[in-house]
Design a protein around this motif. Structure first.
Motif, PDB file in Angstrom:
ATOM      1  N   TRP A  75      -6.176   5.198  -1.621  1.00  0.00           N
ATOM      2  CA  TRP A  75      -4.761   5.461  -1.412  1.00  0.00           C
ATOM      3  C   TRP A  75      -3.923   4.964  -2.676  1.00  0.00           C
ATOM      4  CZ3 TRP A  75      -4.852   3.928   4.260  1.00  0.00           C
ATOM      5  CH2 TRP A  75      -5.082   5.137   5.153  1.00  0.00           C
ATOM      6  N   LEU A  76      -3.985   3.726  -2.720  1.00  0.00           N
ATOM      7  CA  LEU A  76      -3.329   3.054  -3.894  1.00  0.00           C
ATOM      8  C   LEU A  76      -3.487   3.235  -5.294  1.00  0.00           C
ATOM      9  CD1 LEU A  76      -3.045  -0.574  -2.400  1.00  0.00           C
ATOM     10  CD2 LEU A  76      -1.143   1.047  -2.401  1.00  0.00           C
ATOM     11  N   ARG A  77      -4.706   3.936  -5.649  1.00  0.00           N
ATOM     12  CA  ARG A  77      -5.168   4.492  -6.776  1.00  0.00           C
ATOM     13  C   ARG A  77      -4.145   5.872  -7.012  1.00  0.00           C
ATOM     14  NH1 ARG A  77     -10.521   5.261  -9.528  1.00  0.00           N
ATOM     15  NH2 ARG A  77      -8.941   5.705 -11.368  1.00  0.00           N
ATOM     16  N   ARG A  78      -4.052   6.592  -5.865  1.00  0.00           N
ATOM     17  CA  ARG A  78      -3.397   7.932  -5.798  1.00  0.00           C
ATOM     18  C   ARG A  78      -2.023   7.876  -6.046  1.00  0.00           C
ATOM     19  NH1 ARG A  78      -2.733  11.703  -1.612  1.00  0.00           N
ATOM     20  NH2 ARG A  78      -4.086   9.941  -0.118  1.00  0.00           N
ATOM     21  N   PHE A  79      -1.625   6.722  -5.419  1.00  0.00           N
ATOM     22  CA  PHE A  79       0.092   6.724  -4.948  1.00  0.00           C
ATOM     23  C   PHE A  79       0.523   6.313  -6.313  1.00  0.00           C
ATOM     24  CE2 PHE A  79      -0.664   6.218   0.011  1.00  0.00           C
ATOM     25  CZ  PHE A  79      -1.245   7.477  -0.111  1.00  0.00           C
ATOM     26  N   THR A  80       1.814   6.573  -6.579  1.00  0.00           N
ATOM     27  CA  THR A  80       2.681   6.199  -7.666  1.00  0.00           C
ATOM     28  C   THR A  80       4.090   6.161  -7.210  1.00  0.00           C
ATOM     29  OG1 THR A  80       1.209   7.155  -9.219  1.00  0.00           O
ATOM     30  CG2 THR A  80       3.153   6.599 -10.144  1.00  0.00           C
ATOM     31  N   HIS A  81       4.458   4.762  -7.198  1.00  0.00           N
ATOM     32  CA  HIS A  81       5.953   4.615  -6.576  1.00  0.00           C
ATOM     33  C   HIS A  81       6.418   3.170  -7.003  1.00  0.00           C
ATOM     34  CE1 HIS A  81       9.367   3.726  -3.978  1.00  0.00           C
ATOM     35  NE2 HIS A  81       9.406   5.096  -4.002  1.00  0.00           N
ATOM     36  N   PRO A  82       7.560   3.156  -7.677  1.00  0.00           N
ATOM     37  CA  PRO A  82       7.917   1.722  -8.021  1.00  0.00           C
ATOM     38  C   PRO A  82       7.978   0.684  -7.171  1.00  0.00           C
ATOM     39  CG  PRO A  82       9.652   3.423  -7.907  1.00  0.00           C
ATOM     40  CD  PRO A  82       8.883   4.069  -7.736  1.00  0.00           C
ATOM     41  N   HIS A  83       7.945   0.971  -5.982  1.00  0.00           N
ATOM     42  CA  HIS A  83       8.005  -0.116  -4.806  1.00  0.00           C
ATOM     43  C   HIS A  83       6.756  -0.171  -4.026  1.00  0.00           C
ATOM     44  CE1 HIS A  83      12.245  -0.963  -6.142  1.00  0.00           C
ATOM     45  NE2 HIS A  83      12.417   0.220  -5.690  1.00  0.00           N
ATOM     46  N   LEU A  84       5.719   0.202  -4.804  1.00  0.00           N
ATOM     47  CA  LEU A  84       4.274   0.063  -4.040  1.00  0.00           C
ATOM     48  C   LEU A  84       3.552  -0.497  -5.179  1.00  0.00           C
ATOM     49  CD1 LEU A  84       3.317   3.465  -2.150  1.00  0.00           C
ATOM     50  CD2 LEU A  84       3.704   1.045  -1.146  1.00  0.00           C
ATOM     51  N   VAL A  85       2.534  -1.528  -4.638  1.00  0.00           N
ATOM     52  CA  VAL A  85       1.621  -2.141  -5.669  1.00  0.00           C
ATOM     53  C   VAL A  85       0.638  -0.943  -6.036  1.00  0.00           C
ATOM     54  CG1 VAL A  85       0.204  -2.846  -3.663  1.00  0.00           C
ATOM     55  CG2 VAL A  85      -0.052  -4.225  -6.024  1.00  0.00           C
ATOM     56  N   ARG A  86       0.143  -1.118  -7.533  1.00  0.00           N
ATOM     57  CA  ARG A  86      -0.800  -0.220  -7.818  1.00  0.00           C
ATOM     58  C   ARG A  86      -2.015  -0.738  -7.796  1.00  0.00           C
ATOM     59  NH1 ARG A  86       0.421   0.589 -13.734  1.00  0.00           N
ATOM     60  NH2 ARG A  86       0.931  -1.634 -13.798  1.00  0.00           N
ATOM     61  N   ALA A  87      -3.334   0.087  -7.818  1.00  0.00           N
ATOM     62  CA  ALA A  87      -4.531  -0.079  -7.566  1.00  0.00           C
ATOM     63  C   ALA A  87      -5.190   0.470  -8.940  1.00  0.00           C
ATOM     64  CB  ALA A  87      -5.257   0.354  -6.248  1.00  0.00           C
ATOM     65  N   TYR A  88      -6.013  -0.316  -9.663  1.00  0.00           N
ATOM     66  CA  TYR A  88      -6.383   0.239 -10.684  1.00  0.00           C
ATOM     67  C   TYR A  88      -7.828   0.759 -10.887  1.00  0.00           C
ATOM     68  CZ  TYR A  88      -3.122  -2.799 -13.372  1.00  0.00           C
ATOM     69  OH  TYR A  88      -2.223  -3.453 -14.045  1.00  0.00           O
ATOM     70  N   GLU A  89      -8.458   0.351  -9.671  1.00  0.00           N
ATOM     71  CA  GLU A  89      -9.951   0.655  -9.407  1.00  0.00           C
ATOM     72  C   GLU A  89     -10.598   0.636  -8.137  1.00  0.00           C
ATOM     73  OE1 GLU A  89     -14.200   0.690 -12.150  1.00  0.00           O
ATOM     74  OE2 GLU A  89     -12.616  -0.732 -12.418  1.00  0.00           O
ATOM     75  N   THR A  90     -11.248   1.275  -7.613  1.00  0.00           N
ATOM     76  CA  THR A  90     -11.879   1.105  -6.416  1.00  0.00           C
ATOM     77  C   THR A  90     -13.421   1.288  -6.447  1.00  0.00           C
ATOM     78  OG1 THR A  90      -9.942   1.635  -5.123  1.00  0.00           O
ATOM     79  CG2 THR A  90     -12.098   1.566  -4.120  1.00  0.00           C
TER      80      THR A  90
END
Length: 309
Positions: A75-90
């Motif tokens: 989810w976090l790799r797919r989501f892009t929002h300035p107020h959400l933490v980002r994931a680089y890799e799973t």
């Protein structure tokens, strides 16, 4: 808790220099939750620090937890929002692993405990608008967060980022106790139909604590402790594994005390926070209505603030 559980030795940590996956090197251990370890790590490919989130060694045989971790990472790799933490890799093998961006701020829980003065009313309103933005985005992706609380929000220079989608799920029926004991909405505590109103409660209870330094309900003793770190972001998320039959949830016994019982606030801001904590989900504002109310309080305060000559 059984004697065997008390006597069980702590699960070992990865030593600095260990490679939890090819291309990553552990620098230090950051935090441990009931089922996860978080590590400060170095990414060779990106030539930067990152946070590696893995199952604790003593929980690696639990497929349910492995699936939860991998799902959150995707989810976090797919989501892009300035107020959400980002994931680089799973990664799924050799062990489930999620790589997150390193955040340089502090969790709200650390700020609440550390700062001698409570956050200003304008800062509380700005934080609320940012949380509404992140939650609105998640809802647009078909997910409820269900674990909004100060330890799951990192702030750096007034910019907030929401962490931890480990208990997130689509709206619908859920078992009792999904979330963190002192922060979950009444409908989360009792189980049943969950909607966007549960996250409105989460925003409200977070703003309440930031504004007053206190939670509206005594969290008591939790079974699964969540520990997040502003250095990296992304803690454990409550497991929802508490025995609902044995739990007493104060949020099911009556309404939250008005925020003004704990601190003097502008009337409109206090009304917005109190509105989030209404026991009936249908009586709470929508995320859009809450964001508009908080934004209106900001415009009113800025309009009424004298401009220095």
């Amino acid at each position: 808790m059984s004697t065997a559980a008390i006597a069980r030795p702590p699960a070992p940590l990865l030593a600095p220099g260990t490679a939890p996956a090819p291309g990553y090197e552990v620098l230090a251990h950051l935090a441990r939750t009931g089922w996860l370890d978080l590590y400060d790590a170095w990414s060779e490919e990106r030539d930067c620090r990152c946070v590696v989130k893995v199952l604790r060694p003593d929980r690696r045989g639990e497929a349910r937890l492995a699936d939860r971790l991998v799902r959150e990472g995707r989810w976090l790799r797919r989501f892009t929002h300035p107020h959400l933490v980002r994931a680089y890799e799973t990664l799924e093998s050799p062990e489930p692993l999620v790589v997150l961006e390193t955040l340089t701020g502090e969790t709200l829980s650390h700020l609440v405990d550390r700062l001698p003065r409570r956050a200003g009313a304008e800062d509380v309103a700005v934080l609320g608008v940012q949380l509404c933005s992140a939650v609105h985005y998640l809802h647009g992706q078909g997910l409820l967060h269900l674990d909004l609380k100060p330890s799951n929000v990192v702030v750096d220079g007034g910019h907030a980022k929401v962490l931890d989608l480990s208990v997130a799920r689509a709206p619908g029926t859920a078992p009792a106790g999904v979330g963190t004991f002192g922060y979950m909405a009444p409908e989360q505590a009792r189980g049943g139909l969950l909607s966007a109103a549960a996250d409105v409660w989460g925003i409200g209870v977070t703003l309440y604590e930031v504004a007053t330094g206190e939670v509206p309900f005594d969290p008591g003793e939790t079974l699964d402790t969540n520990t997040n770190t502003g250095a990296g972001g992304g803690g454990g998320g409550a497991s929802g594994s508490r025995d609902a039959a044995d739990d007493w949830y104060p949020q099911l016994e009556g309404p939250a005390p008005p925020v003004t019982a704990r601190r003097r606030l502008p009337r409109a801001l206090a009304a917005a926070i109190d509105g989030c904590l209404r026991p009936d989900p249908a009586a709470r504002p929508t995320v859009s209505e809450l964001s508009a109310a908080l934004d209106a309080t900001l415009r009113r305060r800025r309009r009424d603030t004298p401009v220095p000559e």
